[in-house]
Design a protein around this motif. Structure first.
Motif, PDB file in Angstrom:
ATOM      1  N   ASN A   2       0.849  -1.199   0.000  1.00 48.68           N
ATOM      2  CA  ASN A   2       0.000   0.000   0.000  1.00 48.68           C
ATOM      3  C   ASN A   2       0.885   1.249   0.000  1.00 48.68           C
ATOM      4  OD1 ASN A   2       0.898   0.501   2.636  1.00 48.68           O
ATOM      5  ND2 ASN A   2      -0.836  -0.608   3.550  1.00 48.68           N
ATOM      6  N   ARG A   3       0.243   2.412  -0.040  1.00 51.00           N
ATOM      7  CA  ARG A   3       1.010   3.657  -0.202  1.00 51.00           C
ATOM      8  C   ARG A   3       1.944   3.913   0.992  1.00 51.00           C
ATOM      9  NH1 ARG A   3      -2.569   8.447  -1.137  1.00 51.00           N
ATOM     10  NH2 ARG A   3      -3.389   7.062  -2.734  1.00 51.00           N
ATOM     11  N   THR A   4       1.490   3.598   2.190  1.00 47.04           N
ATOM     12  CA  THR A   4       2.331   3.820   3.384  1.00 47.04           C
ATOM     13  C   THR A   4       3.621   3.007   3.284  1.00 47.04           C
ATOM     14  OG1 THR A   4       0.277   4.070   4.617  1.00 47.04           O
ATOM     15  CG2 THR A   4       2.289   3.828   5.922  1.00 47.04           C
ATOM     16  N   GLN A   5       3.464   1.719   2.860  1.00 45.04           N
ATOM     17  CA  GLN A   5       4.654   0.854   2.737  1.00 45.04           C
ATOM     18  C   GLN A   5       5.593   1.362   1.641  1.00 45.04           C
ATOM     19  OE1 GLN A   5       2.128  -2.573   2.098  1.00 45.04           O
ATOM     20  NE2 GLN A   5       2.938  -3.584   3.954  1.00 45.04           N
ATOM     21  N   PHE A   7       5.903   4.477   0.615  1.00 49.06           N
ATOM     22  CA  PHE A   7       6.567   5.690   1.098  1.00 49.06           C
ATOM     23  C   PHE A   7       7.726   5.337   2.027  1.00 49.06           C
ATOM     24  CE2 PHE A   7       3.925   9.771   0.532  1.00 49.06           C
ATOM     25  CZ  PHE A   7       3.622   9.409  -0.758  1.00 49.06           C
ATOM     26  N   GLU A   8       7.511   4.271   2.808  1.00 47.60           N
ATOM     27  CA  GLU A   8       8.549   3.817   3.731  1.00 47.60           C
ATOM     28  C   GLU A   8       9.818   3.423   2.975  1.00 47.60           C
ATOM     29  OE1 GLU A   8       8.310   0.487   6.967  1.00 47.60           O
ATOM     30  OE2 GLU A   8       6.553   1.811   7.140  1.00 47.60           O
ATOM     31  N   GLU A  11      11.421   6.694   1.780  1.00 43.46           N
ATOM     32  CA  GLU A  11      11.969   7.487   2.894  1.00 43.46           C
ATOM     33  C   GLU A  11      13.207   6.820   3.508  1.00 43.46           C
ATOM     34  OE1 GLU A  11       8.348   7.977   5.046  1.00 43.46           O
ATOM     35  OE2 GLU A  11       7.903   9.914   4.106  1.00 43.46           O
ATOM     36  N   THR A  26       7.078  14.593  -1.222  1.00 40.13           N
ATOM     37  CA  THR A  26       6.061  13.599  -0.835  1.00 40.13           C
ATOM     38  C   THR A  26       4.701  13.921  -1.472  1.00 40.13           C
ATOM     39  OG1 THR A  26       5.743  14.832   1.230  1.00 40.13           O
ATOM     40  CG2 THR A  26       7.153  12.887   1.328  1.00 40.13           C
ATOM     41  N   THR A  30       2.657  11.270  -3.825  1.00 37.86           N
ATOM     42  CA  THR A  30       1.236  10.948  -3.592  1.00 37.86           C
ATOM     43  C   THR A  30       0.437  11.127  -4.873  1.00 37.86           C
ATOM     44  OG1 THR A  30       1.449  11.713  -1.314  1.00 37.86           O
ATOM     45  CG2 THR A  30      -0.794  11.491  -2.165  1.00 37.86           C
TER      46      THR A  30
END
Length: 822
Positions: A2-5, A7-8, A11, A26, A30
């Motif tokens: 997913n997007r959170t993973q 982005f991780e 980052e 960021t 997105t």
């Protein structure tokens, strides 16, 4: 993932580099992962490259969960760069991300510098991430089965979009994007731009008039305030009579001191000839700089340019004298200081150059402004305010560039052919061709298939055939080959390669400069004194010149830039401020100039328009000061000379610079009569301009470029380029045929339109006249030339005299004007 993973992942990679992602980065990730198109506005050196490489890679990871073990070949993303010089750096940035994240993606460059071997390899297997130029992208569209090449593309990024906007290369990109949108259904379009005045319009031009693409788009601004320190180099002694022509070389000692106090300095000149002169003069006066100083401009051979760029990165050079060839995106973190020689004529260019120093997030940029004559210090003062208030220029997009459309349709016809209705819809969806009518389209189709009305008798102009199924195709191999060799919209004077007799390529030079030399003549080019041996097969063969021989500095056409509209406005405001108590250090330094100006005439206020007249042994001078830039003044001078001649038959010689223009005659103008007859009226401007200028001659010259872009004339094979004068005569012949037999020819009409809109800046000229009509005309009868008039007069003399005799003449003139000082 997913997007959170995702982005991780990005980052963590940033963290390993010792960085933290900026909010604009960021935001871009997105929007990209949401499938949006967009335009990213960020200053130089803020990390905008990773704002888009990162999400392109994250998107691939998201859509290919087994990416670590399996890899699907084919283009995933295309990165467009306006300069080949930037390709290597962009490639390195992409490779860093790909390798560190353990991806099997390949990164490749395709440009004019790509070897034939590499091209052949790319034909069978395209890189996943392709870095290319607008011209090379068109060449790919000219290859068979291009739709299969681009089908898998999920993103196209147009870097430095502000550089392409307002040029025909920008139009080329608009057309390519209109095709790729159809071929690659999942493709997102992104632009990266430094600050320009009309960002919303820039986004619209990039995405086209297709409401779907625009609705699903974002404009992201990086709110990073880049600290820029502007320092004017103010001479200790200020001449009361400033003159243009010494290129600021009287301040060479100050420049040397700045260079010594800095780790690495880039010294920017506006034109290549000034770059050559500054390099030579610094070397002559400070031989200790030898080995630590280099030169960089577009005409020097590629190997030398790449070596200079690498030497800057490695901190091996103390100073590089350069032109706009180092303006864009190359990352030089070690550069501490910039010196700008002469007014940059635009705020955007000045900011771009300033950004070359402190080229890292959070670092301060330092730029020194060196005025080449006193009044340029007013520009320096204006630029300081523009930098503080971030005032930047708009870029005006082209409309109805029929020559680029003809070239594009021939490109499609060379590859797999095209169907009229499909391509009409795509072309009509672009910003440039939004107003194209079905009649215009039919004319263009007739032109490429039948060669227009007046050329129907000649088969060579019937390039495209209509097949039975209605497909438009080029079947002739020779026409296809000629077309591929001529793809592009940059048309210049014929360029000759400069080589040593013993072998060894030095660089390239324009035909017009070499045509003025004869064997045995010595010229300075690329920092070397060269003796012309002979010109053979479009090559300039030279040998090292003996020391002691006098030499000419190489010069190039198109060297003169003009003030932008915003810069003109800022300059006027600054000049009006000279009459107030709020004086900047630059205006204070100009006190002797303003004192002498007020003694002979006035320094105008915002509500005043100044005209000065005086008599010298050359004749009667009338000087007008609109402060609107050289191109507007060129048109205004012709317009007013024409209007005055309608009242009394006077012949004028004209001179102009960025501040004003001069009408010189052997008879005195009856100024009261001409002013009473609405000299500055906006009525009949277009008709008067056509009558006053040799508009036909200007349009004829403009038509040469249009004819080359549209493929009406062939520029020749590599190494056997057709001479400029032959190209000129071929295009002139066509121009005259269209003028006499087909005046409604769209390419013929385009030549006139571009002459008035782009060369003479007719819109700006009208606005200048409107402003002058609202001001009080102040006519000053002067006893002798004023400080404001002096640069204009000396500029005219410069055309006739060598620099030594000009300097001597000016010394005498200044001495005689200063006699009655008391």
């Amino acid at each position: 993932m997913n997007r959170t993973q995702l982005f991780e992942v990005a980052e963590n990679w940033f963290h390993k580099q010792g960085w933290k992602a900026f909010p604009f980065q960021t935001q871009t990730w997105t929007a990209f992962l949401q499938g949006k198109n967009g335009l990213l506005n960020a200053p130089t050196g803020s990390g905008k490259t990773y704002a888009l490489w990162a999400p392109i890679v994250l998107d691939y990871i998201k859509n290919n969960p087994d990416y670590a073990t399996r890899h699907k070949p084919g283009i995933k993303a295309i990165w467009i760069t306006p300069l080949r010089a930037l390709s290597v750096e962009i490639k390195q940035a992409a490779e860093r991300v790909v390798q560190d994240m353990g991806l099997k993606m390949t990164v490749g460059i395709r440009s004019g510098d790509t070897s034939n071997k590499e091209r052949a390899q790319q034909k069978t297997k395209m890189p996943d991430l392709l870095i290319t130029t607008p011209e090379s992208l068109q060449l790919l569209l000219a290859s068979k089965g291009y739709d299969k090449i681009f089908k898998s593309c999920t993103a196209i990024v147009v870097d430095e979009w502000h550089e392409l906007l307002g040029t025909k290369r920008g139009v080329q990109m608009e057309l390519a994007l209109s095709r790729l949108k159809t071929v690659a259904a999942k493709m997102r379009i992104w632009g990266i731009s430094a600050t320009i005045g009309n960002l919303e319009q820039a986004q619209q031009v990039l995405l086209g008039m297709d409401s779907k693409a625009l609705e699903n788009s974002v404009l992201i601004r990086a709110n990073i305030h880049k600290k820029i320190k502007v320092i004017s180099i103010i001479p200790e002694k200020m001449e009361s009579y400033p003159w243009r022509g010494h290129m600021g070389l009287h301040l060479i000692d100050d420049v040397a001191q700045i260079i010594r106090n800095s780790k690495t300095t880039l010294l920017f000149t506006n034109v290549r000839s000034a770059c050559e002169i500054w390099y030579q003069r610094l070397l002559e006066r400070y031989p200790e700089f030898a080995g630590e100083m280099a030169m960089h401009h577009g005409s020097i051979n590629r190997e030398t340019r790449l070596w200079v760029e690498q030497a800057i990165r490695n901190e091996e050079l103390k100073v590089v004298v350069c032109t706009s060839s180092l303006d864009l995106g190359v990352d030089f973190a070690p550069v501490e200081t910039i010196i700008q020689v002469g007014g940059p004529k635009g705020v955007a260019r000045f900011l771009q150059r300033a950004g070359r120093s402190g080229h890292q997030p959070g670092k301060e940029s330092v730029i020194y402004f060196l005025a080449t004559h006193a009044i340029e210090l007013v520009e320096a003062s204006a630029l300081k305010k523009a930098v503080a208030e971030t005032v930047v220029e708009d870029r005006t997009p082209y409309l109805n560039s029929w020559d680029v459309l003809v070239q594009y349709l021939n490109t499609l016809a060379v590859s797999d052919g095209f169907f009229s209705d499909d391509i009409y819809k795509e072309v009509k969806s672009t910003f440039c061709y939004q107003d194209m009518t079905p009649e215009n389209w039919q004319w263009i189709l007739n032109f490429i298939t039948k060669g227009s009305q007046s050329l129907r008798a000649y088969d060579e102009y019937k390039k495209v055939e209509i097949m039975e199924d209605g497909c438009y195709k080029i079947n002739s191999r020779s026409i296809a080959m000629h077309h591929r060799m001529q793809i592009g919209t940059i048309v210049g004077d014929a360029v000759l390669n400069v080589k040593y007799l013993t072998g060894g390529y030095i660089g390239s030079i324009e035909e017009w400069f070499i045509s003025k030399l004869k064997p045995g003549d010595v010229f300075t080019f690329a920092g070397k004194k060269l003796e012309l041996y002979r010109v053979k097969n479009m090559q300039v063969l030279v040998k090292k010149a003996e020391s002691g021989k006098t030499s000419k500095f190489a010069s190039w056409m198109g060297g003169r830039m003009t003030l932008s509209a915003q810069m003109s406005e800022l300059l006027r405001q600054e000049l009006y401020a000279a009459n107030t108590e709020k004086l900047t250090p630059e205006l204070k330094a100009l006190a002797p100039v303003f004192k002498r100006q007020r003694k002979e005439s006035i320094v105008p206020n915002a509500n005043e328009f100044l005209i000065e007249t005086f008599k010298t042994r050359e004749g009667f001078h009338a000087i007008f000061y609109p402060f609107e830039g050289r191109f507007v003044h060129e048109a205004l001078a012709s317009l007013l000379a024409y209007r005055i001649s309608l009242l009394s038959p006077i012949t004028f010689s004209l001179a102009y610079n960025d501040y004003g223009f001069e009408l010189l005659s052997d008879q005195e103008i009856n100024m009261i009569e001409v002013l009473d007859n609405n000299l500055f009226t906006t009525a009949y401007v277009h008709q008067d301009l056509q009558a006053s200028l040799n508009a036909t001659e200007m349009a004829r010259r403009k038509f040469r470029d249009i004819a080359v872009i549209a493929g009406l004339v062939f520029t020749g094979f590599p190494g056997k380029i057709i001479k400029t004068k032959h190209l000129q005569s071929s295009s002139q012949l066509l121009f005259e045929v269209f003028r006499d037999y087909e005046p409604d020819n769209l390419l013929f009409q385009q030549a006139y339109r571009e002459t008035f809109e782009h060369q003479l800046e007719e819109g700006r000229l009208l606005m200048a006249l409107e402003r002058i009509e609202g001001q009080e005309i102040v006519w000053k009868r002067c006893q002798k030339p004023t400080p404001f008039s002096f640069p204009i007069i000396t500029d005219r003399l410069r055309e006739k005299l060598s620099s030594e005799s000009l300097a001597e003449r000016i010394r005498k003139m200044t001495a005689s004007y200063m006699k009655n000082e008391n």
